[in-house]
Design an enzyme around this catalytic site. Structure first.
Site, PDB file in Angstrom:
ATOM      1  N   ASP A  67      53.440  17.903 103.843  1.00  0.00           N
ATOM      2  CA  ASP A  67      53.749  19.130 103.109  1.00  0.00           C
ATOM      3  C   ASP A  67      54.280  18.867 101.708  1.00  0.00           C
ATOM      4  O   ASP A  67      54.626  19.787 100.973  1.00  0.00           O
ATOM      5  CB  ASP A  67      54.748  19.987 103.888  1.00  0.00           C
ATOM      6  CG  ASP A  67      56.111  19.318 104.020  1.00  0.00           C
ATOM      7  OD1 ASP A  67      56.217  18.118 103.676  1.00  0.00           O
ATOM      8  OD2 ASP A  67      57.054  19.984 104.476  1.00  0.00           O
ATOM      9  N   GLU A  69      56.989  16.907 100.913  1.00  0.00           N
ATOM     10  CA  GLU A  69      58.374  16.444 100.853  1.00  0.00           C
ATOM     11  C   GLU A  69      58.430  14.937 100.647  1.00  0.00           C
ATOM     12  O   GLU A  69      57.709  14.182 101.292  1.00  0.00           O
ATOM     13  CB  GLU A  69      59.108  16.800 102.154  1.00  0.00           C
ATOM     14  CG  GLU A  69      59.382  18.267 102.356  1.00  0.00           C
ATOM     15  CD  GLU A  69      60.160  18.524 103.635  1.00  0.00           C
ATOM     16  OE1 GLU A  69      60.702  17.545 104.202  1.00  0.00           O
ATOM     17  OE2 GLU A  69      60.212  19.683 104.066  1.00  0.00           O
ATOM     18  N   GLN A 127      64.378  20.609  76.350  1.00  0.00           N
ATOM     19  CA  GLN A 127      65.132  21.820  76.681  1.00  0.00           C
ATOM     20  C   GLN A 127      66.625  21.509  76.620  1.00  0.00           C
ATOM     21  O   GLN A 127      67.332  21.512  77.625  1.00  0.00           O
ATOM     22  CB  GLN A 127      64.725  22.329  78.065  1.00  0.00           C
ATOM     23  CG  GLN A 127      63.244  22.661  78.187  1.00  0.00           C
ATOM     24  CD  GLN A 127      62.892  23.200  79.552  1.00  0.00           C
ATOM     25  OE1 GLN A 127      63.524  24.128  80.057  1.00  0.00           O
ATOM     26  NE2 GLN A 127      61.872  22.609  80.167  1.00  0.00           N
ATOM     27  N   HIS A 160      65.075  12.677  73.178  1.00  0.00           N
ATOM     28  CA  HIS A 160      64.566  13.663  72.219  1.00  0.00           C
ATOM     29  C   HIS A 160      65.668  14.094  71.261  1.00  0.00           C
ATOM     30  O   HIS A 160      65.404  14.354  70.075  1.00  0.00           O
ATOM     31  CB  HIS A 160      64.000  14.870  72.967  1.00  0.00           C
ATOM     32  CG  HIS A 160      63.378  15.892  72.076  1.00  0.00           C
ATOM     33  ND1 HIS A 160      62.227  15.651  71.356  1.00  0.00           N
ATOM     34  CD2 HIS A 160      63.748  17.166  71.778  1.00  0.00           C
ATOM     35  CE1 HIS A 160      61.908  16.732  70.656  1.00  0.00           C
ATOM     36  NE2 HIS A 160      62.829  17.656  70.886  1.00  0.00           N
ATOM     37  N   LYS A 223      56.084  22.327  59.410  1.00  0.00           N
ATOM     38  CA  LYS A 223      55.072  22.875  60.307  1.00  0.00           C
ATOM     39  C   LYS A 223      55.463  24.273  60.774  1.00  0.00           C
ATOM     40  O   LYS A 223      56.632  24.681  60.686  1.00  0.00           O
ATOM     41  CB  LYS A 223      54.868  21.967  61.524  1.00  0.00           C
ATOM     42  CG  LYS A 223      56.014  21.998  62.521  1.00  0.00           C
ATOM     43  CD  LYS A 223      55.705  21.187  63.771  1.00  0.00           C
ATOM     44  CE  LYS A 223      56.843  21.315  64.792  1.00  0.00           C
ATOM     45  NZ  LYS A 223      56.604  20.534  66.001  1.00  0.00           N
ATOM     46  N   ASP A 249      57.679   9.677  65.715  1.00  0.00           N
ATOM     47  CA  ASP A 249      58.170  10.749  66.573  1.00  0.00           C
ATOM     48  C   ASP A 249      58.633  10.136  67.885  1.00  0.00           C
ATOM     49  O   ASP A 249      58.266   8.996  68.206  1.00  0.00           O
ATOM     50  CB  ASP A 249      57.079  11.792  66.820  1.00  0.00           C
ATOM     51  CG  ASP A 249      57.642  13.190  67.035  1.00  0.00           C
ATOM     52  OD1 ASP A 249      58.874  13.309  67.228  1.00  0.00           O
ATOM     53  OD2 ASP A 249      56.857  14.167  67.009  1.00  0.00           O
ATOM     54  N   ALA A 255      49.558  16.117  71.196  1.00  0.00           N
ATOM     55  CA  ALA A 255      49.250  15.519  69.890  1.00  0.00           C
ATOM     56  C   ALA A 255      48.982  16.571  68.825  1.00  0.00           C
ATOM     57  O   ALA A 255      48.412  16.271  67.775  1.00  0.00           O
ATOM     58  CB  ALA A 255      48.067  14.554  69.997  1.00  0.00           C
TER      59      ALA A 255
END
Length: 344
Positions: A67, A69, A127, A160, A223, A249, A255
């Site tokens: 399943d 898991e 995030q 990031h 941008k 970057d 891209a």
């Protein structure tokens, strides 16, 4: 030889001591042993790291029930050991991060003395703030989950946003891929006519570090994001006419930002455009954009598995850097020297 007798829970127990050996360290008691384990996200990198250290990858079963898991079993004794678990959040990110949580819990319940999560690529790092109403700060959530699972410290590379280190209430060792890129660029590229360009304003700090390291000029592209996969390069700050351009970057997926910047830069007369990206988590759309030829060479690392698909993609290994960091962490030594460029 001296004997002393006492009771443990009502049972007689005799301790034997030798004055000649008093205070002497027993063999194998100079510190905890260390073990390295890996999930399924990037086992090739884990094996290369172990080869650089001169040890074997730990034996563990990491599989899934029908399943979906995740099931984990560590197949060797790690009681009192210094455990390192290597796992990037490459695609599928949710599955691999769940593997990591379960491996950490398994190691904690097997009485590991210390658990270090080695995440060459830390997913959900984009995030890292509330830039819209009613959105989560998922980078912080992942940090909380790792600590709750039982991680003692973190080892990662090119986050990031560097402030993500502050999301953790445990020690974080944050490495940079720039020394690896520098060695490659210095060996194979002429630096006299090189200019470093950031493909967006947010990457200026990282681009400035590369420009300073390489001793070359700096510029950036402004941008405008049209959609989650579409980017439009609006303006270029910096003279690139006749120059070899290096875009830098931390990661690329579709891209879009890189190819939009490369197109504008070539329209302004650049001789060549190359991109140095720490984490090449390219999807099919990203490979299609590289195939257009706007970028002459994409230089990336193996923090996540990447198939070059016959495209001009150069993959540099971070295994020696991570192996050295793991050895230093285990020996409680400084990792500062790993940030330095050889010869500088």
């Amino acid at each position: 030889m001296k004997y002393s007798a006492f009771l443990i829970e009502g049972l007689p127990f005799v301790r034997v001591s030798d004055n000649k050996d008093a205070g002497r360290k027993r063999p194998g008691m100079n510190g905890p042993s260390f073990k390295i384990f890996s999930g399924n996200s990037n086992k090739a990198l884990a094996e290369e790291i172990c080869k650089n250290i001169g040890c074997e990858l730990g034996k563990a079963t990491v599989t899934a029930f029908p399943d979906g898991e995740t099931f984990v079993k560590i197949n060797e004794n790690i009681r009192g050991a210094d455990v390192f678990i290597i796992q990037s959040t490459s695609s599928p990110a949710n599955h691999h991060i769940m593997e990591l949580f379960i491996m950490i819990d398994a190691a904690r319940r097997a009485s590991a003395a210390r658990i270090t999560a080695v995440m060459p690529f830390y997913g959900y790092a984009r995030q890292d703030r509330k830039d819209q109403p009613r959105v989560p700060i998922t980078a912080k959530l992942v940090a909380n989950l790792l600590v709750a699972a039982g991680v003692s410290r973190m080892l990662t590379m090119d986050l990031h946003a560097q402030q993500i280190q502050g999301f953790f209430d445990i020690p974080v060792d944050h490495l940079y891929a720039s020394p690896i890129f520098f060695e490659y660029i210095k060996q194979f590229r002429k630096l006299e006519h090189l200019i470093v360009i950031s493909p967006d304003v947010g990457g200026m700090k990282m681009a400035a570090a590369y420009a300073d390291m390489l001793g070359c000029p700096l510029g950036f592209v402004a941008k405008r994001r049209v959609s989650s996969t579409q980017v439009e390069a609006v303006n270029l700050v910096g003279d690139v006419d006749g120059w070899d351009v290096l875009l830098v970057d931390d990661m690329t997926e579709t891209a879009g930002t890189l190819t939009a910047a490369a197109k504008l830069i070539k329209e302004r007369g650049a001789a060549s455009v190359r991109a140095a990206v720490s984490h090449g988590v390219l999807n099919d759309q990203g490979f299609d954009r590289i195939r257009t030829g706007q970028i002459d060479e994409l230089i990336t690392t193996n923090t996540t598995p990447i198939d070059t698909r016959g495209l001009p993609i150069t993959v540099l290994t971070v295994a020696p850097l991570l192996a050295d960091a793991i050895k230093r962490i285990h020996d409680n030594e400084s990792v500062t020297s790993l940030f330095k460029i050889k010869g500088f």
